[in-house]
Design an enzyme around this catalytic site. Structure first.
Site, PDB file in Angstrom:
ATOM      1  N   ARG A 141       1.032  -0.937   0.197  1.00 60.21           N
ATOM      2  CA  ARG A 141      -0.005   0.481  -0.379  1.00 60.21           C
ATOM      3  C   ARG A 141       1.188   1.324   0.127  1.00 60.21           C
ATOM      4  O   ARG A 141       0.603   2.264  -0.870  1.00 60.21           O
ATOM      5  CB  ARG A 141      -1.082   0.029   1.285  1.00 60.21           C
ATOM      6  N   THR A 142       1.689   1.821   0.503  1.00 62.26           N
ATOM      7  CA  THR A 142       2.944   2.495   0.952  1.00 62.26           C
ATOM      8  C   THR A 142       3.598   2.898  -0.488  1.00 62.26           C
ATOM      9  O   THR A 142       3.268   3.842  -1.490  1.00 62.26           O
ATOM     10  CB  THR A 142       3.695   2.074   1.836  1.00 62.26           C
ATOM     11  N   LYS A 170      25.604  -5.134  -6.697  1.00 61.45           N
ATOM     12  CA  LYS A 170      27.008  -4.995  -6.302  1.00 61.45           C
ATOM     13  C   LYS A 170      28.059  -4.097  -5.355  1.00 61.45           C
ATOM     14  O   LYS A 170      28.888  -3.800  -6.071  1.00 61.45           O
ATOM     15  CB  LYS A 170      28.134  -3.670  -8.008  1.00 61.45           C
ATOM     16  N   ARG A 218      11.757   3.869   1.398  1.00 68.94           N
ATOM     17  CA  ARG A 218      11.932   2.575   2.803  1.00 68.94           C
ATOM     18  C   ARG A 218      12.844   1.738   2.696  1.00 68.94           C
ATOM     19  O   ARG A 218      13.478   0.580   1.672  1.00 68.94           O
ATOM     20  CB  ARG A 218      10.410   1.585   2.132  1.00 68.94           C
ATOM     21  N   HIS A 278       7.133   5.945  10.659  1.00 70.99           N
ATOM     22  CA  HIS A 278       6.310   5.632   9.306  1.00 70.99           C
ATOM     23  C   HIS A 278       5.656   7.012   9.095  1.00 70.99           C
ATOM     24  O   HIS A 278       4.444   7.056   9.372  1.00 70.99           O
ATOM     25  CB  HIS A 278       5.580   4.250   9.020  1.00 70.99           C
TER      26      HIS A 278
HETATM   27  N1   CP Z   1       0.921   0.381   6.233  1.00 72.58           N
HETATM   28  C1   CP Z   1       1.764  -0.049   5.029  1.00 72.58           C
HETATM   29  O1   CP Z   1       3.007   0.379   5.329  1.00 72.58           O
HETATM   30  O2   CP Z   1       1.806  -1.099   4.013  1.00 72.58           O
HETATM   31  P1   CP Z   1       2.712  -2.105   3.492  1.00 72.58           P
HETATM   32  O3   CP Z   1       3.891  -2.614   4.149  1.00 72.58           O
HETATM   33  O4   CP Z   1       1.663  -2.280   2.667  1.00 72.58           O
HETATM   34  O5   CP Z   1       3.147  -0.805   2.612  1.00 72.58           O
END
Ligand code: CP
Length: 314
Positions: free
Chosen positions: A54-55, A82, A104, A132
């Protein structure tokens, strides 16, 4: 470049800055079909070194809704294999004219380090168990839509608190916004006491469920545990999860949230995921709106003073 050119975490933001991001997210949430040209011709990149559905996709939808060109970096087929560092990767993208990177990573604090040495705008899409921020912002937007306010609400965050970067952001944001925060979960999954701000209460699960306006369940993040779960999934559900019986104890008008992905039948009963009390789908929808707001303010509003009205971000 000033630190406010990035979104590293909510710890660094004032209550006013958080409110402004949520309000701008609300603006986009009211325009779900609108295609804007605000970032037309500008390049942004998504670098996900940890799994995401989703993110990652909601950032991409947000970027495309704003008219940006989107580059999706795949670690497994990039020069990362590498040994190229994230810093060198960002400098490479920068040299091509990429203006923002959504990252991420497993490494807590990495974005903070990088922010001081690169010229792109950095957006934290989750760094280890630290923060987050965009998940927290979309949660705040969802609560505001539901209750018409944030101040005075009671939010219970329940479950694997120790490994939750979503909690990491809420621990900073909710107290700043006048929201009462309750925490409940297994003793082995409690956050380090030093990380819990004054005013945040640790309570028993049943008390949390009965008291809160928002019951936010967290996934057991087995991938971050050094050892496997000490009890079965069924036992976890009965002892620490949102069962049907516990959900029946919620206050009238109280809602269920979860950042997802959910472990159905573990932290939450499967029938509650799409229950009328559940805002889980709404949270996903709001992810696009909030991420549009973040991208817009960082890229389009880079010379806008945070103190100024968001009406000027046009
Ligand atoms: N809530 C959330 O961060 O979901 P994802 O890990 O699917 O991005």
């Amino acid at each position: 470049m000033s630190a406010m050119a990035h979104l590293i975490g909510l710890k660094e933001l004032s209550s006013e800055q958080i409110r402004q991001l949520v309000e701008r997210g609300e603006y986009w949430a009211k325009r779900p079909m609108e295609q804007a040209e605000l970032l037309k011709g500008r390049f942004v990149a998504n670098l996900f070194f940890e799994a995401s559905t989703r993110t990652r996709f909601s950032f991409e939808v947000a970027q495309k809704r704003l008219g940006a060109h989107v580059l999706n970096f795949i670690p497994e087929t990039s020069s990362s294999v590498k040994g190229e560092t994230v810093y060198d990767t960002l400098r490479t993208l920068e040299a091509m004219g990429v203006e923002a990177a959504v990252i991420r990573t497993k490494k807590e604090g990495l974005l903070q380090e990088l922010a001081e040495s690169v010229d792109l705008r950095l957006i934290n899409a989750g760094d280890g168990t630290n923060e987050h921020p965009t998940q927290c912002l979309l949660d705040l937007l969802t609560m505001k839509q539901q209750f018409g306010r944030l101040e005075g609400l009671t939010v219970a965050i329940v479950g694997d608190l120790r490994h939750s970067r979503v909690l990491g952001s809420h621990l900073h944001a909710l107290p700043k916004l006048g929201v009462k925060l309750l925490l409940a979960g297994p003793k082995s999954m409690m956050p380090q006491p030093a990380l819990i701000p004054a005013g945040v209460e640790i309570v028993e699960l049943d008390e949390a469920v009965q008291t809160a306006d928002v019951v936010m369940m967290l996934r057991v993040q087995l991938e971050r545990h050094a050892e496997s779960l000490y009890i079965s999934k069924e036992e976890y559900h009965q002892q620490h999860g949102l069962t049907l019986e516990r959900a029946a104890m919620m206050k009238p008008g109280a809602v269920i949230m979860h950042p997802a992905p959910v472990n159905r039948g573990v932290e939450i009963h499967t029938d509650l995921v799409e229950h009328e009390k559940s805002l889980i789908q709404k949270q996903v929808t709001n992810g696009v709106a909030v991420r549009m707001a973040v991208l817009e303010i960082l890229l389009k509003g880079s010379d806008i003073r945070w103190e100024s009205s968001l009406a000027t971000v046009n």
